[in-house]
Design an enzyme around this catalytic site. Structure first.
Site, short mmCIF file in Angstrom:
data_model
loop_
_atom_site.label_atom_id
_atom_site.label_comp_id
_atom_site.label_asym_id
_atom_site.label_seq_id
_atom_site.Cartn_x
_atom_site.Cartn_y
_atom_site.Cartn_z
N SER A 143 -4.95 -4.30 -4.64
CA SER A 143 -3.72 -4.80 -4.15
C SER A 143 -4.18 -6.28 -3.52
CB SER A 143 -3.19 -4.33 -3.36
OG SER A 143 -1.93 -4.78 -2.65
N TYR A 157 -0.04 1.44 4.51
CA TYR A 157 -0.38 1.20 3.04
C TYR A 157 -1.50 0.04 2.86
CZ TYR A 157 0.32 -0.72 -1.50
OH TYR A 157 0.23 -0.97 -2.81
P1 NDP Z 1 5.60 3.33 -8.50
O1 NDP Z 1 6.07 3.79 -7.15
O2 NDP Z 1 6.71 3.02 -9.68
O3 NDP Z 1 4.58 4.17 -8.97
C1 NDP Z 1 3.66 5.10 -8.31
C2 NDP Z 1 2.91 6.04 -9.07
O4 NDP Z 1 2.20 6.89 -8.43
C3 NDP Z 1 4.44 7.13 -9.46
O5 NDP Z 1 4.23 7.35 -10.72
C4 NDP Z 1 4.10 8.14 -8.58
O6 NDP Z 1 4.60 9.48 -9.26
C5 NDP Z 1 2.50 8.36 -8.41
N1 NDP Z 1 2.10 9.16 -7.55
C6 NDP Z 1 2.27 9.15 -6.27
N2 NDP Z 1 1.60 10.24 -5.73
C7 NDP Z 1 1.08 10.95 -6.78
C8 NDP Z 1 0.21 12.24 -6.88
N3 NDP Z 1 0.04 12.90 -5.89
N4 NDP Z 1 0.00 12.40 -8.02
C9 NDP Z 1 0.34 11.85 -9.09
N5 NDP Z 1 1.20 10.75 -9.10
C10 NDP Z 1 1.47 10.33 -7.77
O7 NDP Z 1 4.78 1.83 -7.64
P2 NDP Z 1 3.77 0.85 -8.47
O8 NDP Z 1 3.85 0.95 -9.99
O9 NDP Z 1 4.19 -0.40 -8.15
O10 NDP Z 1 2.51 1.48 -8.06
C11 NDP Z 1 1.21 1.67 -8.80
C12 NDP Z 1 0.24 1.07 -8.09
O11 NDP Z 1 0.25 -0.28 -8.13
C13 NDP Z 1 -0.12 1.61 -6.96
O12 NDP Z 1 -1.47 2.03 -6.50
C14 NDP Z 1 0.39 0.64 -5.69
O13 NDP Z 1 -0.32 0.42 -4.64
C15 NDP Z 1 -0.29 -0.85 -6.87
N6 NDP Z 1 0.36 -1.95 -6.52
C16 NDP Z 1 1.78 -2.25 -6.64
C17 NDP Z 1 2.20 -3.49 -6.53
C18 NDP Z 1 3.84 -3.70 -6.40
O14 NDP Z 1 4.03 -4.65 -5.70
N7 NDP Z 1 4.41 -3.13 -7.18
C19 NDP Z 1 1.33 -4.53 -5.91
C20 NDP Z 1 0.16 -4.15 -5.76
C21 NDP Z 1 -0.46 -3.14 -5.85
P3 NDP Z 1 5.93 10.23 -8.52
O15 NDP Z 1 7.00 9.52 -9.56
O16 NDP Z 1 5.47 11.56 -9.11
O17 NDP Z 1 6.11 10.01 -7.28
#
Ligand code: NDP
Length: 296
Positions: A143, A157
């Site tokens: 990030s 976070y």
């Molecule tokens: P989402 O919330 O759409 O995706 C997050 C995912 O992580 C979901 O599928 C969620 O599953 C999963 N997750 C959380 N906890 C667990 C767990 N214990 N086991 C398995 N899966 C889990 O957000 P993003 O797509 O935006 O996030 C994805 C990545 O991108 C993250 O690492 C985030 O930090 C990073 N990111 C996002 C940015 C943004 O602005 N969107 C910017 C920079 C980085 P569930 O549905 O079951 O909760």
């Protein structure tokens, strides 16, 4: 070349997009999700439908990154079915919104668990296989948050993403002589297309949170809205997936150490580039330049 790939946190957002794009590119993709039989059953079915419709190899696999038994079982199943795992995409993550003081210690530990310790669970399951084969690729979804011009009220976070980044940087050098490559993908803020903001955690200590709200009334929402306005209207979260496909396709040793996808250009790229340059210079100075690239 078709690779066997695990993507963690693939039920929504970047993880779901990365899964589909990697499968479209001809890879065999295991989409790690928790709660595959209940809360995420629809995401499982959606992916199965996509795979069938497009004739690609992508399937959901139960993988809760907070549970070592779940991680180990998923990795064992994939190695059993495919013989090896070529690429891991560390994508699962969870965001928080609110003043740091109002989060309990247990809440912050839980945020670290989802964003940081999760990667250690997966790596400890996968790296022995990759080390034995002297081959593999770790892709970390990092990030811009901890390095760019970013707002307050996302502290736990941001701290967790900084910790994840720091682990990724160290591990990259440590596994390089085993022939394992690493790339850190650095997205900026994408306020649409993922559940990142909608599913953000909030502080449990509402009394403390209220005291902040009294003094900074509306500031958190205002800052987030202004941050969102810095992104061009056509910022496309799918670009993250396209960049992951492109770097996976590159030959070992030629992949970039970081890939930046930051439509708002919040300045993080500049800061990371300085840090990465200093790191490279240090390794050269101490005679360990070979650790900057995977052994080929
Ligand atoms: P989402 O919330 O759409 O995706 C997050 C995912 O992580 C979901 O599928 C969620 O599953 C999963 N997750 C959380 N906890 C667990 C767990 N214990 N086991 C398995 N899966 C889990 O957000 P993003 O797509 O935006 O996030 C994805 C990545 O991108 C993250 O690492 C985030 O930090 C990073 N990111 C996002 C940015 C943004 O602005 N969107 C910017 C920079 C980085 P569930 O549905 O079951 O909760």
């Amino acid at each position: 070349m078709s690779r066997t790939i695990i993507v963690t946190g693939a039920s929504s957002g970047f993880g779901a997009m990365i899964t589909r794009s990697l499968a479209d590119a001809g890879n065999v993709v295991y989409a790690g999700m928790r709660h595959t039989t209940d809360r995420n059953a629809e995401a499982v079915a959606d992916l199965a439908g996509y795979a069938k419709e497009h004739g690609v190899q992508a399937q959901a696999i139960e993988l809760d990154v907070a549970d070592q038994t779940s991680v180990d079982a998923a990795v064992a199943q994939i190695v059993g079915e495919r013989g090896s795992i070529d690429v891991v995409v560390h994508n699962a993550g969870h965001m928080t919104l609110g003043p740091v003081e109002a989060f309990t210690v247990e809440q912050i530990a839980s945020i670290y668990d989802t964003n940081v310790l999760s990667t250690q669970r997966v790596n400890r399951a996968v790296l022995p296989h990759m080390r034995r084969r002297r081959d593999g690729l770790l892709v970390w979804i990092g990030s811009t948050s901890a390095r760019g011009g970013t707002p307050p009220w996302l502290g736990p976070y941001f701290a967790a993403k900084a910790a994840e980044d720091s682990l990724a940087v160290s591990i990259a050098a440590e596994v390089s002589r085993f022939g394992i490559d690493s790339t850190i993908v650095v997205p900026g803020s994408f306020t649409t297309g993922t559940n990142h903001y909608a599913h953000a955690g909030h502080p449990d200590d509402e009394v403390v949170a209220k005291e902040y709200e009294n003094l900074y009334a509306g500031a958190m929402d205002d800052l987030l809205a202004k941050q969102a306005q810095l992104s061009p209207a056509d910022a496309d979260p799918d670009e993250v997936a396209r960049q992951v496909v492109a770097l996976v396709d590159q030959p070992k040793g030629q992949r970039p150490f970081r890939v930046f996808i930051d439509p708002a250009q919040d300045g993080a790229e500049e800061v990371f580039r300085v840090g990465d340059r200093v790191r490279r210079e240090f390794y050269r100075e101490v005679g360990y330049e070979d650790l900057l690239r995977p052994a080929t």
